[in-house]
Motif scaffolding. Structure first.
Motif, PDB file in Angstrom:
ATOM      1  N   THR A  75       0.847  -1.183   0.000  1.00  0.00           N
ATOM      2  CA  THR A  75       0.000   0.000   0.000  1.00  0.00           C
ATOM      3  C   THR A  75       0.885   1.236   0.000  1.00  0.00           C
ATOM      4  N   THR A  76       0.523   2.222  -0.788  1.00  0.00           N
ATOM      5  CA  THR A  76       1.255   3.479  -0.845  1.00  0.00           C
ATOM      6  C   THR A  76       0.316   4.603  -0.446  1.00  0.00           C
ATOM      7  N   THR A  77       0.798   5.486   0.406  1.00  0.00           N
ATOM      8  CA  THR A  77       0.020   6.647   0.811  1.00  0.00           C
ATOM      9  C   THR A  77       0.628   7.876   0.153  1.00  0.00           C
ATOM     10  N   THR A  78      -0.213   8.703  -0.450  1.00  0.00           N
ATOM     11  CA  THR A  78       0.250   9.898  -1.141  1.00  0.00           C
ATOM     12  C   THR A  78      -0.516  11.107  -0.635  1.00  0.00           C
ATOM     13  N   ARG A  79       0.188  12.187  -0.411  1.00  0.00           N
ATOM     14  CA  ARG A  79      -0.466  13.439  -0.026  1.00  0.00           C
ATOM     15  C   ARG A  79      -0.737  14.241  -1.297  1.00  0.00           C
ATOM     16  N   ILE A  80      -1.979  14.640  -1.459  1.00  0.00           N
ATOM     17  CA  ILE A  80      -2.392  15.400  -2.639  1.00  0.00           C
ATOM     18  C   ILE A  80      -3.155  16.624  -2.154  1.00  0.00           C
ATOM     19  N   ASP A  81      -2.870  17.767  -2.759  1.00  0.00           N
ATOM     20  CA  ASP A  81      -3.607  18.975  -2.397  1.00  0.00           C
ATOM     21  C   ASP A  81      -5.100  18.715  -2.564  1.00  0.00           C
ATOM     22  N   PRO A  82      -5.911  19.165  -1.618  1.00  0.00           N
ATOM     23  CA  PRO A  82      -7.347  18.868  -1.654  1.00  0.00           C
ATOM     24  C   PRO A  82      -8.068  19.364  -2.909  1.00  0.00           C
ATOM     25  N   ARG A  83      -7.733  20.540  -3.382  1.00  0.00           N
ATOM     26  CA  ARG A  83      -8.472  21.099  -4.525  1.00  0.00           C
ATOM     27  C   ARG A  83      -8.309  20.266  -5.800  1.00  0.00           C
ATOM     28  N   PRO A  84      -7.064  19.969  -6.252  1.00  0.00           N
ATOM     29  CA  PRO A  84      -6.947  19.140  -7.461  1.00  0.00           C
ATOM     30  C   PRO A  84      -7.521  17.735  -7.273  1.00  0.00           C
ATOM     31  N   LYS A  85      -7.410  17.206  -6.060  1.00  0.00           N
ATOM     32  CA  LYS A  85      -7.970  15.877  -5.805  1.00  0.00           C
ATOM     33  C   LYS A  85      -9.485  15.905  -5.988  1.00  0.00           C
TER      34      LYS A  85
END
Length: 59
Positions: free
Chosen positions: A6-16
């Motif tokens: 499993t990989t966890t990635t942080r993504i800015d909320p708006r583009p997500k």
């Protein structure tokens, strides 16, 4: 699924959020695209899309 890391990635909320509203016929979900990305990098031996100033958005 056993054996699949499993990989966890942080993504800015708006583009997500915006990617989640994209029409389904444009391609995979964000999760699906993240799963395909490493395979594309290995297969193409480069990033599978253009980045940088003036680069096309996608292929």
């Amino acid at each position: 699924m056993t054996g699949i890391p499993t990989t966890t990635t942080r993504i800015d909320p708006r583009p997500k959020e915006e990617s989640g509203r994209a029409p389904k016929d444009l391609g995979p979900t964000l999760s699906g695209a993240a799963a395909v990305f490493p395979k594309a990098v290995v297969g193409e031996r480069s990033l599978p899309f253009g980045i940088g100033k003036g680069a096309p958005n996608g292929r």
